[in-house]
Scaffold this active site. Structure first.
Site, PDB file in Angstrom:
ATOM      1  N   LYS A 123      -7.672   6.514  10.232  1.00 54.21           N
ATOM      2  CA  LYS A 123      -8.930   6.175  10.335  1.00 54.21           C
ATOM      3  C   LYS A 123      -9.448   6.461  11.775  1.00 54.21           C
ATOM      4  CE  LYS A 123     -10.255   2.788   7.157  1.00 54.21           C
ATOM      5  NZ  LYS A 123     -10.919   1.430   6.928  1.00 54.21           N
ATOM      6  N   ASP A 151      -5.179   2.015  10.562  1.00 56.28           N
ATOM      7  CA  ASP A 151      -6.701   1.546  10.854  1.00 56.28           C
ATOM      8  C   ASP A 151      -6.691   1.025  12.362  1.00 56.28           C
ATOM      9  OD1 ASP A 151      -9.234   0.862  10.740  1.00 56.28           O
ATOM     10  OD2 ASP A 151      -8.869  -1.179   9.577  1.00 56.28           O
ATOM     11  N   VAL A 211     -11.492   2.734   2.164  1.00 51.46           N
ATOM     12  CA  VAL A 211     -10.923   3.912   0.987  1.00 51.46           C
ATOM     13  C   VAL A 211     -10.050   2.883   0.085  1.00 51.46           C
ATOM     14  CG1 VAL A 211     -11.049   5.734   2.177  1.00 51.46           C
ATOM     15  CG2 VAL A 211      -8.944   4.442   2.499  1.00 51.46           C
ATOM     16  N   GLY A 245       0.688  -1.380  -0.105  1.00 52.31           N
ATOM     17  CA  GLY A 245       0.151   0.210   0.260  1.00 52.31           C
ATOM     18  C   GLY A 245       0.766   1.401  -0.078  1.00 52.31           C
TER      19      GLY A 245
HETATM   20  P1  IMP Z   1      -4.201  -1.869  10.773  1.00 47.52           P
HETATM   21  O1  IMP Z   1      -3.153  -2.884  10.985  1.00 47.52           O
HETATM   22  O2  IMP Z   1      -5.374  -2.377  10.889  1.00 47.52           O
HETATM   23  O3  IMP Z   1      -3.936  -0.471  11.043  1.00 47.52           O
HETATM   24  O4  IMP Z   1      -4.313  -1.948   9.099  1.00 47.52           O
HETATM   25  C1  IMP Z   1      -3.352  -1.207   8.352  1.00 47.52           C
HETATM   26  C2  IMP Z   1      -3.318  -1.947   6.980  1.00 47.52           C
HETATM   27  O5  IMP Z   1      -4.552  -2.321   6.719  1.00 47.52           O
HETATM   28  C3  IMP Z   1      -2.805  -0.810   5.937  1.00 47.52           C
HETATM   29  O6  IMP Z   1      -1.613  -1.049   5.630  1.00 47.52           O
HETATM   30  C4  IMP Z   1      -3.784  -1.274   4.777  1.00 47.52           C
HETATM   31  O7  IMP Z   1      -2.953  -2.130   3.851  1.00 47.52           O
HETATM   32  C5  IMP Z   1      -5.041  -2.092   5.232  1.00 47.52           C
HETATM   33  N1  IMP Z   1      -5.942  -1.174   5.355  1.00 47.52           N
HETATM   34  C6  IMP Z   1      -6.864  -0.584   6.300  1.00 47.52           C
HETATM   35  N2  IMP Z   1      -7.921   0.063   6.085  1.00 47.52           N
HETATM   36  C7  IMP Z   1      -7.961   0.000   4.687  1.00 47.52           C
HETATM   37  C8  IMP Z   1      -8.733   0.548   3.648  1.00 47.52           C
HETATM   38  O8  IMP Z   1      -9.874   1.472   4.165  1.00 47.52           O
HETATM   39  N3  IMP Z   1      -8.506   0.280   2.371  1.00 47.52           N
HETATM   40  C9  IMP Z   1      -7.648  -0.343   2.144  1.00 47.52           C
HETATM   41  N4  IMP Z   1      -6.918  -0.899   2.853  1.00 47.52           N
HETATM   42  C10 IMP Z   1      -6.913  -0.852   4.240  1.00 47.52           C
HETATM   43 MG    MG Z   2      -0.897  -2.063   3.976  1.00 50.28          MG
END
Ligand code: IMP
Ligand code: MG
Length: 173
Positions: free
Chosen positions: A124, A96, A146, A38
């Protein structure tokens, strides 16, 4: 799909982040570690705005299995440069729950990084499950799924130059 952040808004946000990062690390050397996949677009744009010595590394993390719900978090660090004794800035597209960056940040510390900070394009709101708060952020957004500017849905849409919010009817499964 609804456009959440236009190309020009993103450009301004990235420029502002680059200014903040350059000021924070003034006179020091920095290793930026991009979390694939990403962060590819952000990494390419951000480093070209940094007028300072930087090393670049990448690490691969995935938790999303095709759709929008998170599965097991898998981190692949085979292509990491040596970060022992280096100041590391972890770069990701979106924060996230924060689990991805928390895990990778602790791995960087274990590998001997002198300091570990984090930067993301998007945070987020109201989703964090960890203590860690990103040191640099482009924008805060509501809890919507997103895509674009590196972010995917079922591995598609990463190439959109803007950030779009997926709507109910866009999502399958
Ligand atoms: P976390 O570990 O929950 O903070 O997730 C982070 C990872 O989840 C990011 O590096 C993204 O690859 C993916 N991610 C979280 N939310 C989204 C979104 O709304 N769209 C696309 N990828 C997301
Ligand atoms: Mg990611």
């Amino acid at each position: 799909m609804k456009i959440l952040l236009s190309e020009s808004q993103i450009r301004e946000g990235v420029e502002r982040m680059a200014g903040e990062i350059a000021a924070a690390y003034s006179g020091r050397q920095l290793t930026i570690v991009g979390v694939l996949t990403g962060s590819v677009v952000l990494l390419a744009d951000l480093i070209r705005r940094l007028d300072m010595p930087v090393r670049i590394g990448v690490i691969h993390a995935s938790s999303y299995r095709g759709g929008i719900s998170a599965g097991e978090l898998i981190v692949q660090s085979d292509w990491m440069p040596d970060i022992n004794g280096r100041e590391v800035l972890l770069l990701d597209d979106i924060f996230d729950t924060g689990r991805t960056l928390r895990l990778i940040a602790s791995q960087m510390s274990d590998l001997g990084a002198t300091s570990v900070k984090t930067a993301v394009l998007l945070v987020k709101e109201g989703r964090s499950e960890v203590q860690l708060v990103p040191d640099f952020r482009g924008f805060s957004i509501p809890d919507v799924f997103v895509v674009g500017y590196g972010m995917d849905y079922q591995d598609l849409y990463r190439n959109l130059p803007y950030v779009g919010a997926m709507e109910e009817g866009d999502l399958v499964g």
